[in-house]
Write an enzyme that holds these catalytic residues in place. Structure first.
Site, PDB file in Angstrom:
ATOM      1  N   ILE A  15       0.892  -1.147   0.000  1.00 42.28           N
ATOM      2  CA  ILE A  15       0.000   0.000   0.000  1.00 42.28           C
ATOM      3  C   ILE A  15       0.935   1.202   0.000  1.00 42.28           C
ATOM      4  CG2 ILE A  15      -1.786   1.275   1.220  1.00 42.28           C
ATOM      5  CD1 ILE A  15      -2.614  -1.389   2.503  1.00 42.28           C
ATOM      6  N   SER A  16       1.173   1.710  -1.182  1.00 45.41           N
ATOM      7  CA  SER A  16       2.083   2.856  -1.360  1.00 45.41           C
ATOM      8  C   SER A  16       1.277   3.986  -1.977  1.00 45.41           C
ATOM      9  CB  SER A  16       3.249   2.472  -2.268  1.00 45.41           C
ATOM     10  OG  SER A  16       3.984   1.425  -1.713  1.00 45.41           O
ATOM     11  N   PRO A  17       0.619   4.773  -1.145  1.00 46.73           N
ATOM     12  CA  PRO A  17      -0.292   5.771  -1.694  1.00 46.73           C
ATOM     13  C   PRO A  17       0.386   6.978  -2.343  1.00 46.73           C
ATOM     14  CG  PRO A  17      -0.239   5.917   0.692  1.00 46.73           C
ATOM     15  CD  PRO A  17       0.588   4.725   0.307  1.00 46.73           C
ATOM     16  N   ARG A  22       6.800   5.157  -4.486  1.00 43.87           N
ATOM     17  CA  ARG A  22       6.895   4.189  -5.587  1.00 43.87           C
ATOM     18  C   ARG A  22       8.048   4.547  -6.507  1.00 43.87           C
ATOM     19  NH1 ARG A  22       1.213   5.214  -5.288  1.00 43.87           N
ATOM     20  NH2 ARG A  22       1.314   6.387  -7.230  1.00 43.87           N
TER      21      ARG A  22
END
Length: 107
Positions: A15-17, A22
């Site tokens: 979960i890399s918002p 990223r």
């Protein structure tokens, strides 16, 4: 990076918002070794595929700072693969990733 250096294909579901996180992972691996898969999914699909019911709890205010509900999510600008969960089954999504990897001669 260690797995990639050893010649292994590694799949992770983070979960890399935030794009910057990223992008940092992409930079660590270098060109061609990081494949970003964006599963574009509406909140309804997320709720349907959520076995723990976390999305509903977040919607009800029981979970604070939940990505996509009460905390932001920055969509990737140029992911290598986009999977539209609203129109594709899970099986079709898996097949799309496999086809991408075959076309790139990764598998």
């Amino acid at each position: 990076n260690l797995f990639a250096d050893a010649g292994l294909i590694t799949s992770t579901a983070f979960i890399s918002p935030y794009r910057k996180d990223r992008d940092f992972a992409r930079q660590l691996l270098g060109d061609g070794r990081f494949i970003e898969v964006f599963v574009k999914a509406s909140i309804n699909i997320c709720k349907q595929r959520d076995p723990k019911g976390l999305y509903q709890k977040a919607i009800n205010g029981e979970i604070k700072e939940f990505t996509g509900i009460s905390a932001p999510y920055e969509e990737p600008l140029q992911p290598e693969i986009i999977l539209d969960a609203d129109t594709m089954t899970i099986e079709e999504e898996v097949q799309a990733v496999i086809e991408f990897l075959k076309n790139k001669k990764i598998i």
